[in-house]
Design an enzyme around this catalytic site. Sequence first.
Site, PDB file in Angstrom:
ATOM      1  N   ARG A 114       0.751  -1.187  -0.082  1.00 37.86           N
ATOM      2  CA  ARG A 114       0.052   0.077  -0.071  1.00 37.86           C
ATOM      3  C   ARG A 114       0.981   1.367   0.091  1.00 37.86           C
ATOM      4  NH1 ARG A 114      -2.455  -3.345   3.215  1.00 37.86           N
ATOM      5  NH2 ARG A 114      -4.021  -4.675   2.122  1.00 37.86           N
ATOM      6  N   SER A 139       0.197  -8.049   8.683  1.00 36.68           N
ATOM      7  CA  SER A 139      -1.076  -8.727   8.068  1.00 36.68           C
ATOM      8  C   SER A 139      -0.985 -10.185   8.372  1.00 36.68           C
ATOM      9  CB  SER A 139      -0.983  -8.735   6.558  1.00 36.68           C
ATOM     10  OG  SER A 139      -0.985  -7.385   6.143  1.00 36.68           O
ATOM     11  N   GLY A 140      -2.049 -10.854   8.573  1.00 32.26           N
ATOM     12  CA  GLY A 140      -2.111 -12.265   8.789  1.00 32.26           C
ATOM     13  C   GLY A 140      -3.190 -12.906   9.609  1.00 32.26           C
ATOM     14  N   GLU A 178      -5.787 -14.086   8.554  1.00 32.30           N
ATOM     15  CA  GLU A 178      -6.411 -15.641   8.123  1.00 32.30           C
ATOM     16  C   GLU A 178      -5.036 -16.574   8.440  1.00 32.30           C
ATOM     17  OE1 GLU A 178      -7.112 -12.426   6.477  1.00 32.30           O
ATOM     18  OE2 GLU A 178      -8.493 -12.833   7.784  1.00 32.30           O
ATOM     19  N   TRP A 216      -2.989  -3.866   9.378  1.00 32.86           N
ATOM     20  CA  TRP A 216      -2.481  -3.680   8.231  1.00 32.86           C
ATOM     21  C   TRP A 216      -3.019  -2.495   7.442  1.00 32.86           C
ATOM     22  CZ3 TRP A 216      -6.429  -4.407   4.692  1.00 32.86           C
ATOM     23  CH2 TRP A 216      -7.503  -5.135   5.173  1.00 32.86           C
ATOM     24  N   ASN A 270      -9.493  -8.269  12.263  1.00 30.02           N
ATOM     25  CA  ASN A 270     -10.549  -9.715  12.590  1.00 30.02           C
ATOM     26  C   ASN A 270      -9.847 -10.556  13.517  1.00 30.02           C
ATOM     27  OD1 ASN A 270      -9.209 -10.490  10.108  1.00 30.02           O
ATOM     28  ND2 ASN A 270      -9.663 -12.424  10.905  1.00 30.02           N
ATOM     29  N   ASP A 314     -15.795 -11.504   9.909  1.00 34.52           N
ATOM     30  CA  ASP A 314     -14.488 -11.161   9.303  1.00 34.52           C
ATOM     31  C   ASP A 314     -14.474  -9.409   9.080  1.00 34.52           C
ATOM     32  OD1 ASP A 314     -11.884 -10.975   8.425  1.00 34.52           O
ATOM     33  OD2 ASP A 314     -12.385 -11.180   6.441  1.00 34.52           O
ATOM     34  N   ASP A 366     -13.123  -6.643   9.970  1.00 34.58           N
ATOM     35  CA  ASP A 366     -11.843  -5.894  10.277  1.00 34.58           C
ATOM     36  C   ASP A 366     -11.981  -4.458  10.720  1.00 34.58           C
ATOM     37  OD1 ASP A 366     -10.673  -8.429   8.947  1.00 34.58           O
ATOM     38  OD2 ASP A 366      -8.807  -7.489   9.347  1.00 34.58           O
ATOM     39  N   TRP A 395     -13.031  -0.005  -5.411  1.00 34.14           N
ATOM     40  CA  TRP A 395     -11.529  -0.623  -4.514  1.00 34.14           C
ATOM     41  C   TRP A 395     -10.592   0.565  -4.512  1.00 34.14           C
ATOM     42  CZ3 TRP A 395     -12.898  -4.862  -1.587  1.00 34.14           C
ATOM     43  CH2 TRP A 395     -11.828  -5.444  -0.791  1.00 34.14           C
TER      44      TRP A 395
END
Lengths: 615, 615
Positions: B147, B206-207, B209, B275, B293, B335, B337, B508
């Site tokens: 990003r 990030s992570g 999931e 993130w 999440n 989820d 977030d 998006w």
Amino acid sequence: MLRRVGFAQIHWEERMRNLLLASCFGAAALFTAGYATANDELAKMASDPNQWVMPAGNFANTRYSELKQITAENVHKLQPAWTFSTGVLRGHEGAPLVIGDVMYVHAPFPNTVFALDLNNDGKILWKYEPKQDPNVIPVMCCDTVNRGLSYADGKIFLHQADTTLVALDAKSGAVVWSVKDGDPSKGQTGTDAPFVFKDKVFIGVSGGEFGVRGWVSAYNIKDGKLAWRAFSEGPDSDLLVDPEKTMSLGKPVGKDSSLKTWQGDQWKIGGGDTWGWFSYDPALNLMYYGSGNPSTWNPSQRPGDNKWSMTIWARDVDTGEAKWVYQMTPHDEWDYDGVNEMILTDQKIDGKDRKLLTHFDRNGFGYTLDRATGELLVANKYDPKVNWATGINMDKASPDYGRPIRVAAMSTEKQDVNVKGICPAALGSKDEQPAAYSPVTELFYVPTNHVCMDYEPFRVSYTAGQPYVGATLSMYPPAGDTNMGNFIAWDGKTGKIVWSNPDLFSDWGGALATAGGVVFYGTLEGYLKAVDAKTGKELFKYKTPSGIIGNVMTYEHGGRQYVAVLSGVGGWAGIGLAAGLTKPTDGLGAVGGYAALANYTNLGGSLTVFALPQD
Amino acid sequence: MLRRVGFAQIHWEERMRNLLLASCFGAAALFTAGYATANDELAKMASDPNQWVMPAGNFANTRYSELKQITAENVHKLQPAWTFSTGVLRGHEGAPLVIGDVMYVHAPFPNTVFALDLNNDGKILWKYEPKQDPNVIPVMCCDTVNRGLSYADGKIFLHQADTTLVALDAKSGAVVWSVKDGDPSKGQTGTDAPFVFKDKVFIGVSGGEFGVRGWVSAYNIKDGKLAWRAFSEGPDSDLLVDPEKTMSLGKPVGKDSSLKTWQGDQWKIGGGDTWGWFSYDPALNLMYYGSGNPSTWNPSQRPGDNKWSMTIWARDVDTGEAKWVYQMTPHDEWDYDGVNEMILTDQKIDGKDRKLLTHFDRNGFGYTLDRATGELLVANKYDPKVNWATGINMDKASPDYGRPIRVAAMSTEKQDVNVKGICPAALGSKDEQPAAYSPVTELFYVPTNHVCMDYEPFRVSYTAGQPYVGATLSMYPPAGDTNMGNFIAWDGKTGKIVWSNPDLFSDWGGALATAGGVVFYGTLEGYLKAVDAKTGKELFKYKTPSGIIGNVMTYEHGGRQYVAVLSGVGGWAGIGLAAGLTKPTDGLGAVGGYAALANYTNLGGSLTVFALPQD
């Protein structure tokens, strides 16, 4: 809210239906016009400047358009109208087609084909992505390029990297028929655009760096059945030459004209490949193309003239029989392939109407011939730095008539000796990037390479599917020069440069000339440039996302003239970037002079479509 | 000829030298201004609208520019000025920076960074391509996105996919320092932009999931030494919370505020990743961000509120100590977030000047808080189709104050039951795509997802580095709607939608508001759109090469205002295209509703830079 959404939905569905109807109607109108032959249909379509129905816009390969909304006066206002990413990173040669309301865009390996809706900013109507064995990639000498599509009889023709020729339904993208023309395990690959003349579609083969003996295949557009195949080298029966009737510079070629010029069986792995552009004269019923380098590159391994590599071929479209041949570089010592396009024009020379063929050869000479007879009229250097030959012998009485007058110091005949300062380099004063011709100015517009080389031949053995080059190269601009390209205007009647614009790198994109008095071409850094057809003055430039090795085309849609070009750096000149090569000697020596290209642009295939502002 | 070439060469060298001098001088002027702290320098640079020196343009994350050469009246004339391909195919989130005469462009994995010369159509001044283990790719949940970059003190900061934070010399691209923040073999990856506040650079992880317990790290910009690290979950000491001083909705959080809300050791693999975008209030010395999440997605495997996942954090920049927290979605079941950006504005509410924080959460509610205290002022749905909760409890006297009022039918607590028609879908009414705020209109401009889902949880076991999701999804537009996105204007003081424009797919790409009264954003089909800030009327659109998930930015150079955006479809919404997924249930259910995207656009990263015509 629900009501509004309901309306939006109805509006949406209606719009989709209308679009569908519009394209089906358009397609139907095109596909059912009932021409006697596909050729009649194509000839008629090619005469409509709103469309761009074949790789060079017309059979004569002039890359000239009658459109003139965009002129030398207003082209500075040109701006991108829409764009489209192909999703493929490596070199994008060739140009899209426009048939009715649909643009057909191709890509390098994996050779994806897109049908884009011109009524809807390039919405994807269908997409075809062949399943090809990626093992074809290592046997593609000079990037994984593909030079475009052809159209006829409701079909889009694609020549895949793996040599498959496929006919796709232009409306749906469905495969109508498919035929495998060669064998990539032997180094045979497909990079050239198919061409349709009359009821046949023609393709050549790539593989001069793998000992592939070149051929041209003619398939019936209706069912993909092989009509004829003609090789560049070998017995007369393979060549489709008639010893008595096939002429070369005014004389019959005689029996075994090719076999006699090779030692032993070397001709069987002798190159002469056919990956360039084909043109066609309907009145003479002849098609024209050139054959490439003899294999191996190391000349001392193949004594003789190596006929008919490096040759301009004129063949009967129906039977394939060779009407005439002219070998430009007998016994090549520098990889000066003869595959560049043949541009067919009708001009007066010495007050006499002539049917001409003009060809800018890799060897640095611009040739003008009588295309009916193969008579050589003009042969001059189109880059003054060319130094491997002082000229072409134009004395018809000489036994060397038509042959280059070589400079001994530039011979690479001595194995393991590094010969320095040969101009042009192996990629020639011009490579596949096609020139354009304007009947208004009677000038040819030629994107050129201004590059020299050191060339060291070494002994190499043949193994099927393995590189069979036998030379190490290093390429760089001519001494004292910083420009590696010139975009030139050329008078084909006199063989003179009229004007010449230097460019930082080779001009590896194909030119377009228009009735608006503007000539377009792209540069390796990624600029689309527009210049005045008369003076060469730069009128416009725009930096596209990546380096341009594609060919500029134009069409009109909804009353607006568009100019389109694929960008996506690569090809031989851009192989350093495309294949991630880092050593100056990698990639057939391409990296050396072009290494600086990485300071200007980056991989990435996309189409940019330009137009004048609508306000 | 030789003479002309000689001149060309001199001209060329002189031009190069001048360019070099110009950029060195520009750089020197920037890099030696002698500010007391990097923050002073950054604050001053951020106040210069000619530059774009941090991911959102300013510390407040308003994504607002004072530039007004491009206005609502003339924006219809906007046209691309130059473009640049990144050479990377997958999803391009974030935006470039402009520091002086140089633009810094980033790319998804492999996270190439380019310094482009604004004086020369984006010529590449330097390029940095990290060597990263490609095994990081399979542990990136939602495409290989990055990003963006940050700048301070002559350094460009890049947060690589493999969690390495690297400081590059802004002039040369040389690595000044480099530090590894996490471990991809455990599913820890870097996707967020670094942010510089005062003398530190901040990154998250990030992570979610993969069961990664989230943290924020603060490194000294000077030498890359870790200053502090604060986790989202676990013991107070890990969280940097003070049980008595850290407040939540007006009350101290108390001892073990996180540990108490988890069963056993689940918090150790409990998600709450970080993130998103960070913002900063220099006067309050606080930084703000959200946590993501809780892991696993299957809620019945983790009873309790799962604090402090799904939480807005306000931390002391120097020490990391948490000043206040607010958990938006306790015990998440969908989820949703909480990582979306916090936009800091100063507005009057009920006649009183307030220091506000506005946040558009994945859960579909737009929150406005007092950013000094964490007081909840407004919480309303910014998509009327949100149905998992009827509202947020605003009754300060209630034990449920600040908690969502849930709709039982939308609970996913029942394992192996497929709950249908939940709105929004897992990717939220808005995901990472940042909104913008104009102080002129006092409106927020929010690119939203208009998507619902079926959600079926299943039991999952934890293995380090393996997906730890535990739910199967299917996503689609709300019943009766065909638009999967709305671009809305939102009044944060009242919590009301002022206007709403439907888009075919999720919006998006991040928005930009300007003093010219224009708001810009990109669409997944690839359009850059400009709308009137007051009315939302569409004023301009242009189809870039690929779908836009990048954020629009603006700068001025040589007296001309430019608007730039990265296109390159991908991200979670575009994962079907980016990762070549074909089954509707692949990719966390993303493919379903977005499958039609393949009819509109194609992979390929490039930057398009727009300006008004110069004539």
